[in-house]
Write a protein that holds these residues in place. Structure first.
Motif, PDB file in Angstrom:
ATOM      1  N   LEU A 213      37.603  41.976  40.912  1.00 30.53           N
ATOM      2  CA  LEU A 213      38.471  43.000  40.330  1.00 30.53           C
ATOM      3  C   LEU A 213      38.968  42.521  38.971  1.00 30.53           C
ATOM      4  O   LEU A 213      39.532  41.441  38.847  1.00 30.53           O
ATOM      5  CB  LEU A 213      39.655  43.264  41.259  1.00 30.53           C
ATOM      6  CG  LEU A 213      40.618  44.387  40.835  1.00 30.53           C
ATOM      7  CD1 LEU A 213      39.898  45.730  40.848  1.00 30.53           C
ATOM      8  CD2 LEU A 213      41.833  44.427  41.760  1.00 30.53           C
ATOM      9  N   GLY A 214      38.752  43.327  37.956  1.00 31.74           N
ATOM     10  CA  GLY A 214      39.167  42.970  36.607  1.00 31.74           C
ATOM     11  C   GLY A 214      38.078  42.312  35.782  1.00 31.74           C
ATOM     12  O   GLY A 214      38.261  42.105  34.579  1.00 31.74           O
ATOM     13  N   ARG A 218      35.766  50.125  33.975  1.00 28.00           N
ATOM     14  CA  ARG A 218      36.558  51.057  34.777  1.00 28.00           C
ATOM     15  C   ARG A 218      35.881  51.399  36.095  1.00 28.00           C
ATOM     16  O   ARG A 218      36.532  51.420  37.145  1.00 28.00           O
ATOM     17  CB  ARG A 218      36.794  52.336  33.967  1.00 28.00           C
ATOM     18  CG  ARG A 218      37.682  53.345  34.656  1.00 28.00           C
ATOM     19  CD  ARG A 218      37.817  54.602  33.810  1.00 28.00           C
ATOM     20  NE  ARG A 218      38.334  54.301  32.481  1.00 28.00           N
ATOM     21  CZ  ARG A 218      38.427  55.208  31.499  1.00 28.00           C
ATOM     22  NH1 ARG A 218      38.014  56.433  31.699  1.00 28.00           N
ATOM     23  NH2 ARG A 218      38.911  54.857  30.326  1.00 28.00           N
ATOM     24  N   ASP A 221      35.899  48.410  38.537  1.00 28.16           N
ATOM     25  CA  ASP A 221      37.227  48.201  39.117  1.00 28.16           C
ATOM     26  C   ASP A 221      37.562  49.276  40.147  1.00 28.16           C
ATOM     27  O   ASP A 221      38.220  49.004  41.158  1.00 28.16           O
ATOM     28  CB  ASP A 221      38.283  48.196  38.010  1.00 28.16           C
ATOM     29  CG  ASP A 221      38.345  46.858  37.284  1.00 28.16           C
ATOM     30  OD1 ASP A 221      37.679  45.915  37.724  1.00 28.16           O
ATOM     31  OD2 ASP A 221      39.067  46.765  36.269  1.00 28.16           O
ATOM     32  N   SER A 222      37.103  50.493  39.905  1.00 29.83           N
ATOM     33  CA  SER A 222      37.364  51.579  40.859  1.00 29.83           C
ATOM     34  C   SER A 222      36.624  51.336  42.164  1.00 29.83           C
ATOM     35  O   SER A 222      37.170  51.555  43.251  1.00 29.83           O
ATOM     36  CB  SER A 222      36.944  52.923  40.257  1.00 29.83           C
ATOM     37  OG  SER A 222      37.740  53.241  39.131  1.00 29.83           O
ATOM     38  N   SER A 224      35.772  48.411  43.252  1.00 31.84           N
ATOM     39  CA  SER A 224      36.420  47.255  43.867  1.00 31.84           C
ATOM     40  C   SER A 224      37.694  47.647  44.602  1.00 31.84           C
ATOM     41  O   SER A 224      37.914  47.248  45.751  1.00 31.84           O
ATOM     42  CB  SER A 224      36.742  46.204  42.792  1.00 31.84           C
ATOM     43  OG  SER A 224      35.563  45.653  42.248  1.00 31.84           O
ATOM     44  N   ASP A 239      47.631  47.750  42.051  1.00 29.68           N
ATOM     45  CA  ASP A 239      46.493  48.182  42.873  1.00 29.68           C
ATOM     46  C   ASP A 239      46.592  49.673  43.176  1.00 29.68           C
ATOM     47  O   ASP A 239      45.602  50.415  43.088  1.00 29.68           O
ATOM     48  CB  ASP A 239      46.460  47.410  44.199  1.00 29.68           C
ATOM     49  CG  ASP A 239      46.078  45.957  44.043  1.00 29.68           C
ATOM     50  OD1 ASP A 239      45.412  45.614  43.049  1.00 29.68           O
ATOM     51  OD2 ASP A 239      46.452  45.161  44.924  1.00 29.68           O
ATOM     52  N   LEU A 242      45.688  51.761  40.227  1.00 30.29           N
ATOM     53  CA  LEU A 242      44.238  51.791  40.020  1.00 30.29           C
ATOM     54  C   LEU A 242      43.572  52.719  41.028  1.00 30.29           C
ATOM     55  O   LEU A 242      42.653  53.481  40.685  1.00 30.29           O
ATOM     56  CB  LEU A 242      43.678  50.375  40.152  1.00 30.29           C
ATOM     57  CG  LEU A 242      42.193  50.178  39.840  1.00 30.29           C
ATOM     58  CD1 LEU A 242      41.865  50.673  38.440  1.00 30.29           C
ATOM     59  CD2 LEU A 242      41.817  48.700  39.989  1.00 30.29           C
TER      60      LEU A 242
END
Length: 284
Positions: A213-214, A218, A221-222, A224, A239, A242
């Protein structure tokens, strides 16, 4: 098909007669062979060998070979040796089937098929891998995914399934794969995370997703946070933000995943009952 399901030995003479009929089509012979291999392996192998040797077309030989391998019967090594010298695809299939039978050189044999790009052979290989123990499949899946990251995997679509399976059988190996993908190619990282997300081991998927994550963009991360939210892990305010963005369409997810993200977000806020009540009111 009844003969194949019930392995009825009494059907063997009829199957042999029909498969040997001069007016039988190749498809009909293959159907009879499939049943024979299930009911009388010795007779089925004899007839399979006759048909294979009498076939001159590479495409027809390949279909005949795949029928034998798909039977999931114990095929003698000497029968598999008939695939040697018949072209790269058939040789690769024979090597992999022999490796399964003998327990030797399995990683190299399956890598040969999976890097070759032949769709039907890859489909057989992925099915055959399901019957092998994790200590055998883990290095094979790992090698496949390393090849994908290096840009040398001819059929990257199988990488999603390989990532899903490796997450379940060897999450520690999958961590290295994800981190390497994050450093090399964001699109590959996203594809691998789709596989992680579909793993049968949701807890392992969540742990892996947390590790990367990170590290991506985008969409990565979504994916994840979606995998993390499916676990029992407590989500931080960032979290939840996100997850809300993913649910609102800001994570470039497929619509079905956006819906999942929305319900997971509501669940984390303990508002699923309210949402269902609102939905019921709206349909009245």
């Amino acid at each position: 098909r009844t003969a194949e399901r019930h392995r009825t030995a009494a059907a063997v003479p009829s199957l042999v007669a029909f498969a040997s009929a001069t007016d039988a089509t190749r498809s009909e012979r293959l159907a009879c062979l499939s049943a024979l291999l299930a009911t009388d392996l010795e007779t089925g192998l004899e007839m399979w060998t006759e048909l294979f040797e009498a076939t001159s077309s590479n495409a027809a030989r390949l279909r005949t070979a795949l029928l034998l391998l798909a039977s999931e019967q114990p095929v003698p090594v000497e029968t598999l040796a008939l695939l040697e010298g018949r072209g790269e695809v058939l040789e690769a299939l024979g090597s992999a089937a022999t490796a399964v039978s003998t327990g030797t050189d399995r990683v190299a044999a399956f890598e040969r098929i999976l890097s070759g790009g032949h769709r039907l052979s890859i489909a057989w290989a992925m099915t055959a891998l399901l019957g092998l123990p994790p200590e055998v499949t883990s290095p094979i899946y790992t090698s496949m995914l390393e090849t994908l990251i290096d840009g040398r995997l001819a059929a990257p679509v199988v990488a999603i399934e390989a990532a899903s399976r490796l997450t379940a059988v060897d999450p520690e190996a999958m961590i290295g794969i994800l981190e390497a993908a994050a450093a090399k190619d964001e699109a590959i990282l996203e594809a691998l995370l789709v596989g992680v997300l579909s793993s049968t081991d949701r807890a392992a998927a969540g742990r892996l997703a947390r590790r990367v994550l990170g590290l991506g963009g985008r969409r990565a991360d979504s994916l994840s946070i979606l995998a993390i939210a499916r676990t029992d892990e407590i989500l931080s305010p960032s979290d939840l933000d996100l997850l809300a963005q993913a649910a609102a369409g800001g994570g470039r997810l497929d619509p079905s995943l956006e819906v999942q993200a929305a319900w997971l977000y509501l669940d984390r806020l303990d508002r699923t009952a309210d949402a269902l009540a609102d939905d019921a009111d709206a349909t009245r």
